[in-house]
Write a protein that holds these residues in place. Sequence first.
Motif, PDB file in Angstrom:
ATOM      1  N   LYS A 153     -23.232  28.907 -59.297  1.00 38.65           N
ATOM      2  CA  LYS A 153     -24.034  29.451 -58.186  1.00 38.65           C
ATOM      3  C   LYS A 153     -24.696  28.350 -57.348  1.00 38.65           C
ATOM      4  O   LYS A 153     -24.952  28.532 -56.161  1.00 38.65           O
ATOM      5  N   LYS A 154     -24.978  27.205 -57.978  1.00 38.16           N
ATOM      6  CA  LYS A 154     -25.668  26.125 -57.270  1.00 38.16           C
ATOM      7  C   LYS A 154     -24.733  25.312 -56.378  1.00 38.16           C
ATOM      8  O   LYS A 154     -25.197  24.573 -55.507  1.00 38.16           O
ATOM      9  N   PHE A 155     -23.420  25.456 -56.601  1.00 36.70           N
ATOM     10  CA  PHE A 155     -22.488  24.645 -55.810  1.00 36.70           C
ATOM     11  C   PHE A 155     -22.402  25.187 -54.383  1.00 36.70           C
ATOM     12  O   PHE A 155     -22.271  26.396 -54.185  1.00 36.70           O
ATOM     13  N   PRO A 156     -22.492  24.313 -53.361  1.00 32.20           N
ATOM     14  CA  PRO A 156     -22.466  24.763 -51.965  1.00 32.20           C
ATOM     15  C   PRO A 156     -21.205  25.551 -51.638  1.00 32.20           C
ATOM     16  O   PRO A 156     -20.136  25.297 -52.195  1.00 32.20           O
ATOM     17  N   SER A 157     -21.353  26.501 -50.722  1.00 31.38           N
ATOM     18  CA  SER A 157     -20.199  27.313 -50.340  1.00 31.38           C
ATOM     19  C   SER A 157     -20.142  27.457 -48.825  1.00 31.38           C
ATOM     20  O   SER A 157     -20.998  28.086 -48.219  1.00 31.38           O
ATOM     21  N   ASN A 158     -19.147  26.826 -48.219  1.00 33.74           N
ATOM     22  CA  ASN A 158     -18.844  27.063 -46.809  1.00 33.74           C
ATOM     23  C   ASN A 158     -17.330  26.994 -46.663  1.00 33.74           C
ATOM     24  O   ASN A 158     -16.618  26.720 -47.631  1.00 33.74           O
ATOM     25  N   GLU A 159     -16.823  27.245 -45.466  1.00 32.96           N
ATOM     26  CA  GLU A 159     -15.377  27.331 -45.277  1.00 32.96           C
ATOM     27  C   GLU A 159     -14.663  26.040 -45.671  1.00 32.96           C
ATOM     28  O   GLU A 159     -13.605  26.066 -46.293  1.00 32.96           O
ATOM     29  N   ASN A 160     -15.249  24.903 -45.296  1.00 37.02           N
ATOM     30  CA  ASN A 160     -14.630  23.616 -45.605  1.00 37.02           C
ATOM     31  C   ASN A 160     -14.599  23.365 -47.112  1.00 37.02           C
ATOM     32  O   ASN A 160     -13.572  22.968 -47.674  1.00 37.02           O
ATOM     33  N   VAL A 161     -15.719  23.600 -47.768  1.00 38.98           N
ATOM     34  CA  VAL A 161     -15.815  23.398 -49.217  1.00 38.98           C
ATOM     35  C   VAL A 161     -14.871  24.343 -49.960  1.00 38.98           C
ATOM     36  O   VAL A 161     -14.203  23.958 -50.919  1.00 38.98           O
ATOM     37  N   GLN A 162     -14.806  25.583 -49.501  1.00 40.13           N
ATOM     38  CA  GLN A 162     -13.905  26.557 -50.135  1.00 40.13           C
ATOM     39  C   GLN A 162     -12.445  26.110 -50.030  1.00 40.13           C
ATOM     40  O   GLN A 162     -11.684  26.211 -50.994  1.00 40.13           O
ATOM     41  N   ALA A 163     -12.069  25.627 -48.849  1.00 41.93           N
ATOM     42  CA  ALA A 163     -10.683  25.190 -48.635  1.00 41.93           C
ATOM     43  C   ALA A 163     -10.352  23.989 -49.523  1.00 41.93           C
ATOM     44  O   ALA A 163      -9.277  23.937 -50.137  1.00 41.93           O
ATOM     45  N   TYR A 178      -7.784  21.184 -54.155  1.00 47.73           N
ATOM     46  CA  TYR A 178      -7.809  20.248 -55.276  1.00 47.73           C
ATOM     47  C   TYR A 178      -7.629  20.940 -56.625  1.00 47.73           C
ATOM     48  O   TYR A 178      -6.954  20.404 -57.513  1.00 47.73           O
ATOM     49  N   PHE A 179      -8.230  22.106 -56.775  1.00 47.40           N
ATOM     50  CA  PHE A 179      -8.082  22.796 -58.062  1.00 47.40           C
ATOM     51  C   PHE A 179      -6.641  23.242 -58.286  1.00 47.40           C
ATOM     52  O   PHE A 179      -6.085  23.064 -59.379  1.00 47.40           O
ATOM     53  N   ASN A 180      -6.011  23.770 -57.256  1.00 48.13           N
ATOM     54  CA  ASN A 180      -4.656  24.307 -57.430  1.00 48.13           C
ATOM     55  C   ASN A 180      -3.581  23.224 -57.504  1.00 48.13           C
ATOM     56  O   ASN A 180      -2.616  23.351 -58.258  1.00 48.13           O
ATOM     57  N   LEU A 181      -3.717  22.158 -56.711  1.00 47.97           N
ATOM     58  CA  LEU A 181      -2.760  21.047 -56.829  1.00 47.97           C
ATOM     59  C   LEU A 181      -2.784  20.474 -58.240  1.00 47.97           C
ATOM     60  O   LEU A 181      -1.738  20.184 -58.834  1.00 47.97           O
ATOM     61  N   ASN A 182      -3.977  20.343 -58.794  1.00 41.74           N
ATOM     62  CA  ASN A 182      -4.087  19.778 -60.129  1.00 41.74           C
ATOM     63  C   ASN A 182      -3.744  20.792 -61.218  1.00 41.74           C
ATOM     64  O   ASN A 182      -3.281  20.399 -62.296  1.00 41.74           O
ATOM     65  N   SER A 183      -3.935  22.069 -60.938  1.00 41.61           N
ATOM     66  CA  SER A 183      -3.494  23.093 -61.886  1.00 41.61           C
ATOM     67  C   SER A 183      -1.971  23.045 -62.036  1.00 41.61           C
ATOM     68  O   SER A 183      -1.438  23.222 -63.136  1.00 41.61           O
ATOM     69  N   ILE A 184      -1.277  22.800 -60.923  1.00 41.47           N
ATOM     70  CA  ILE A 184       0.190  22.661 -60.966  1.00 41.47           C
ATOM     71  C   ILE A 184       0.571  21.404 -61.753  1.00 41.47           C
ATOM     72  O   ILE A 184       1.465  21.426 -62.596  1.00 41.47           O
ATOM     73  N   GLU A 187       0.570  30.543 -53.706  1.00 40.97           N
ATOM     74  CA  GLU A 187       1.177  30.647 -52.373  1.00 40.97           C
ATOM     75  C   GLU A 187       0.484  31.702 -51.525  1.00 40.97           C
ATOM     76  O   GLU A 187       0.290  31.514 -50.317  1.00 40.97           O
ATOM     77  N   ASP A 188       0.069  32.810 -52.136  1.00 43.07           N
ATOM     78  CA  ASP A 188      -0.680  33.846 -51.403  1.00 43.07           C
ATOM     79  C   ASP A 188      -2.000  33.282 -50.879  1.00 43.07           C
ATOM     80  O   ASP A 188      -2.374  33.501 -49.723  1.00 43.07           O
ATOM     81  N   GLU A 189      -2.710  32.557 -51.735  1.00 46.64           N
ATOM     82  CA  GLU A 189      -3.989  31.968 -51.333  1.00 46.64           C
ATOM     83  C   GLU A 189      -3.770  30.863 -50.296  1.00 46.64           C
ATOM     84  O   GLU A 189      -4.601  30.670 -49.401  1.00 46.64           O
ATOM     85  N   LEU A 190      -2.651  30.155 -50.419  1.00 46.70           N
ATOM     86  CA  LEU A 190      -2.327  29.076 -49.472  1.00 46.70           C
ATOM     87  C   LEU A 190      -2.212  29.628 -48.055  1.00 46.70           C
ATOM     88  O   LEU A 190      -2.663  28.995 -47.091  1.00 46.70           O
ATOM     89  N   ASN A 191      -1.638  30.808 -47.914  1.00 47.39           N
ATOM     90  CA  ASN A 191      -1.525  31.444 -46.582  1.00 47.39           C
ATOM     91  C   ASN A 191      -2.901  31.737 -45.995  1.00 47.39           C
ATOM     92  O   ASN A 191      -3.093  31.695 -44.782  1.00 47.39           O
ATOM     93  N   THR A 192      -3.878  32.033 -46.864  1.00 43.49           N
ATOM     94  CA  THR A 192      -5.246  32.302 -46.408  1.00 43.49           C
ATOM     95  C   THR A 192      -5.910  31.042 -45.872  1.00 43.49           C
ATOM     96  O   THR A 192      -6.650  31.076 -44.891  1.00 43.49           O
ATOM     97  N   PHE A 193      -5.611  29.902 -46.514  1.00 43.24           N
ATOM     98  CA  PHE A 193      -6.278  28.644 -46.172  1.00 43.24           C
ATOM     99  C   PHE A 193      -5.472  27.759 -45.222  1.00 43.24           C
ATOM    100  O   PHE A 193      -5.925  26.672 -44.879  1.00 43.24           O
ATOM    101  N   LYS A 194      -4.298  28.206 -44.800  1.00 48.30           N
ATOM    102  CA  LYS A 194      -3.402  27.346 -44.010  1.00 48.30           C
ATOM    103  C   LYS A 194      -4.065  26.762 -42.767  1.00 48.30           C
ATOM    104  O   LYS A 194      -3.837  25.602 -42.422  1.00 48.30           O
TER     105      LYS A 194
END
Length: 513
Positions: A304-314, A319-325, A345-352
């Motif tokens: 909850k303490k971690f900042p949340s904005n569009e840039n941070v979310q993207a 980084y989480f998904n590239l490293n998860s792969i 890939e579904d989430e990637l379309n959201t952040f493209k």
Amino acid sequence: MTKEQKDNLFLLVKSLTKSEKRQFKLYVGRLDVNQNSKFLNLFNFLDKSKVYDEAAILKRGIVKKQQLANVKAHLYRQILISLKLNPSHQNIRSQIREQLDFASILYHKGLYKQSLKILDKSKDVAIQNEEKNLAYEIVELEKIIESQYITRSISSRADELTIQSKELSSLNEFASRLSNLSLQLYGIVLKSGYVKNEIESKEIKDYFKDRLPKINIQVLGFREKLWLYNAYLWYSFLLQDFKNCYRYALKWVNLFYENPQMITVNPVFFLKGNNYLLEALFFIGNKEKFQDHLLKFQDVTSGKKFPSNENVQALTFLYFNLNSINLYFIDGSFQDGVNIIPKIEDELNTFKDRLDDNHVMIFYYKFANMHFGYGNNKECIYYLDKIISNKSFLIREDLQCFARVLNLVAHYEAGLDYNIEALLKSTYKFLIKTNDLYEVQKEMIKFLRGLQDIYPQDMKKAFEKLRDTLRKYEDHPYERRAFLYLDIISWLDSKIQNIPIGEVIRQKYHKNN
């Protein structure tokens, strides 16, 4: 569709959340004259539109063609002002700048004492939060005011401000030189990847040595150390010195854990540091530490303490998904890895819209490699085609080169060898054009070109011969870079032993660990 991607106003409107849209309308509605204004009508139209269509705007009669550019510019500015007033966009930097603006207003009204009081408090906040550029601005304004607001302590005050100004200026210059060096090294990585030969290696070493300022670690604060580790990290990456990459990435990440308040102030650098730490562990092949750091990264970023904005979310998604792969590549768990691709890939379309072409193509290359490892060669070719057909100059040359090499192998594996000769020619031509043709690639192309002349009963020997030829390059300081993009040796072992690539990689992983 092209205009949808290129129109900045449309993209800004579409990036707004429901609460931001509501605030914008409240902000505009504070003045009755705005209730039926052209820019508000344009906003409402764009908000409901799925694509940017200039003809539809003019047809609706919202604005005349001659006025459109000015109305769009005015709307763009009003949205930004509204967003600036939104508490979710007011970070520590904007708060300090706001106080600096207030102090400046008081100064111009001749209220020197009030202005100095605000500046003194703001300066403390700036220094505590490593905002030394802002702290320097504050000190410079303090010097101007003190020269007009005469007090008995002016002599000691002048000395104090002069010393403080020099210290801040020196640290800012140091940080600037390191950030410039880091950015230049990062630019080289994006342009051409790792060093390819002794000449490039010497150039990078000389470049780094000539531009690295003299360091006294005792006087460095958080920000200066951050840029120092950043510069050393990119230097190590270019030289494929992954142990030092791990060393400096760990220093970078630990710097944040030692100063937890800085995670909130600089979330982007915290995310980047963790990404480079995980990348280094991936190249080293330490799955245990990789998993530990990935889980810790997930825990912090989902808190909850971690900042949340569009840039941070993207960036968190990236980084989480590239490293998860990457986790599945370490020990060849391709079957499990393939299963996570559809969700990513579904989430990637959201952040493209918030990711650059280069990072999107890295996802596609990893998808392609995962499918290749699992034996889904047609799926592998599908993702590689997205990279090969992309003409953007932002795509890394090394990524384009190895996508073409993998494409050749995948076509062979899929039995699509009817146009293999044309693919060989185009790949060879591209590698020469980009000056990226090295011994590993030469041997691969030579082998694939000669496959049609090999009898089936001699195929195993041909694979063994190629493997033995390539093995001498595994520890070569410059040729080994090919194996970071494509595990050719494991593919050849799988052909020789007649077992899946994943099984070969698993055997190697357990043997080494």
